[in-house]
Design a protein around this motif. Structure first.
Motif, mmCIF file in Angstrom:
data_model
loop_
_atom_site.group_PDB
_atom_site.id
_atom_site.type_symbol
_atom_site.label_atom_id
_atom_site.label_comp_id
_atom_site.label_asym_id
_atom_site.label_seq_id
_atom_site.Cartn_x
_atom_site.Cartn_y
_atom_site.Cartn_z
ATOM 1 N N TYR A 1 11.772 10.919 -0.747
ATOM 2 C CA TYR A 1 10.939 10.173 0.193
ATOM 3 C C TYR A 1 11.847 9.474 1.289
ATOM 4 N N PHE B 1 11.923 -0.086 -8.960
ATOM 5 C CA PHE B 1 11.021 1.044 -9.387
ATOM 6 C C PHE B 1 12.267 2.190 -10.002
ATOM 7 N N GLN C 1 0.768 -1.219 0.091
ATOM 8 C CA GLN C 1 0.155 0.145 -0.079
ATOM 9 C C GLN C 1 0.996 1.280 0.026
ATOM 10 N N CYS D 1 0.833 7.867 4.515
ATOM 11 C CA CYS D 1 1.536 8.951 3.293
ATOM 12 C C CYS D 1 1.412 10.378 3.741
ATOM 13 N N GLU E 1 2.501 1.695 -3.457
ATOM 14 C CA GLU E 1 1.383 2.411 -4.429
ATOM 15 C C GLU E 1 1.232 3.885 -4.046
ATOM 16 N N TRP E 2 1.073 4.008 -2.773
ATOM 17 C CA TRP E 2 0.799 5.590 -2.716
ATOM 18 C C TRP E 2 2.316 6.610 -2.965
ATOM 19 N N ALA E 3 3.481 5.801 -2.992
ATOM 20 C CA ALA E 3 4.535 6.464 -3.303
ATOM 21 C C ALA E 3 4.671 6.946 -4.606
ATOM 22 N N ASN E 4 4.514 6.127 -5.577
ATOM 23 C CA ASN E 4 4.315 6.217 -7.141
ATOM 24 C C ASN E 4 5.860 6.891 -7.354
ATOM 25 N N PHE E 5 6.784 5.987 -7.209
ATOM 26 C CA PHE E 5 8.098 6.276 -7.403
ATOM 27 C C PHE E 5 8.376 6.522 -8.771
ATOM 28 N N GLN E 6 9.341 7.500 -9.211
ATOM 29 C CA GLN E 6 9.643 7.715 -10.395
ATOM 30 C C GLN E 6 11.353 7.328 -10.376
ATOM 31 N N LYS F 1 7.636 12.717 0.300
ATOM 32 C CA LYS F 1 6.583 11.894 1.067
ATOM 33 C C LYS F 1 7.311 11.034 2.071
#
Length: 258
Positions: free
Chosen positions: A115, A66, A35, A254, A38-43, A146
């Motif tokens: 992060y 990632f 979860q 988050c 998913e919230w992190a949405n790492f790039q 985050k």
């Protein structure tokens, strides 16, 4: 490096579970970690600071999956050495760095991060310790970065449960209510954006199989059954979680650095 034998009567709960063969020591297990990811949405190319990085497994998994750069902070020299071996074996030395250090001295780590990841760490600190650590985390985050965290949640009987957990886990484990967790973050300049909570099933058979797999669960059971002092501690923890199943749980957050 010489390994000091574990004293099963006095060792902290997480060391007991690790000795039993448990690899996932977070209250919400793998599902809660997923979860957070998913919230992190790492790039790709972004930076992650992981607190108490242990043997480096999560740092390796995140870097591989990632394409981010990970700096892990770990106090135990044996864990640091093992994590570095694991990173070399994975061929990720250019992407992951493990620093031997204290999470209460994050100011010694250069730079800011996109992060910060901390799982099952704040619960084990006193309230002043929690406050200090969360403020340090905010200082290591870029504005808009985050903070991803997973901790134990308390719904009722706070004082009673703190006392029981201190005896059973052998550390000053002090989970907070959802409101108090959110207030702690807000006071440090972290705005909670997303949150999710669930039951405390760390030692339930269902979560053991989900986190460790059937083979891992069988190995853990054999280790516990063959070692009476280890068995006594693990069963004591399991009874406590069952006794307070309506009052204890886990929570994920988050939070955005303001």
């Amino acid at each position: 490096m010489t390994t000091v034998p574990l004293n099963f009567k006095t060792a902290p709960g997480h060391q007991i579970l690790a000795a039993a063969g448990k690899t996932v020591l977070r209250p919400g297990g793998r599902a809660a970690t997923e979860q957070l990811l998913e919230w992190a949405n790492f790039q790709g190319g972004e930076t992650v600071l992981e607190l108490a990085s242990s043997f480096g497994e999560s740092a390796i998994a995140i870097a591989q999956r990632f394409g981010v750069r990970v700096v892990g902070v770990e106090k135990n020299p044996q864990s640091v050495e093992r994590s570095r071996q694991n990173i070399r074996a994975a061929g990720l030395e250019s992407q992951i760095e493990i620093i031997e250090g204290d999470i209460f001295h994050l100011e010694e780590i250069p730079g800011e991060f996109d992060y910060v990841l901390a799982e099952a760490i704040l619960t084990l600190q006193s309230l002043p310790g929690k406050t200090k650590l969360v403020k340090s985390i905010r200082q290591k985050l870029k504005t808009g970065g985050k903070f991803l965290s997973q901790e134990m949640l308390i719904r009722d009987k706070e004082k009673e449960i703190h006392e029981v957990l201190a005896k059973v886990i052998r550390v000053n484990s002090s989970p907070l209510s959802l409101t108090h967790w959110q207030e702690l973050y807000a006071e440090a300049g972290l705005q909670v954006q997303q949150t999710h909570s669930g039951g405390m099933e760390l030692l339930s058979l269902k979560q053991l199989i989900r986190d460790e797999g059937l083979g891992g669960t069988i190995r853990i059971a054999k280790n516990i059954l063959s070692n009476p002092p280890l068995r006594e501690r693990v069963l004591e923890m399991r009874r406590t979680y069952l006794n307070y199943q309506n009052e204890l749980g886990y929570v994920t957050f988050c939070a955005i650095a303001q």
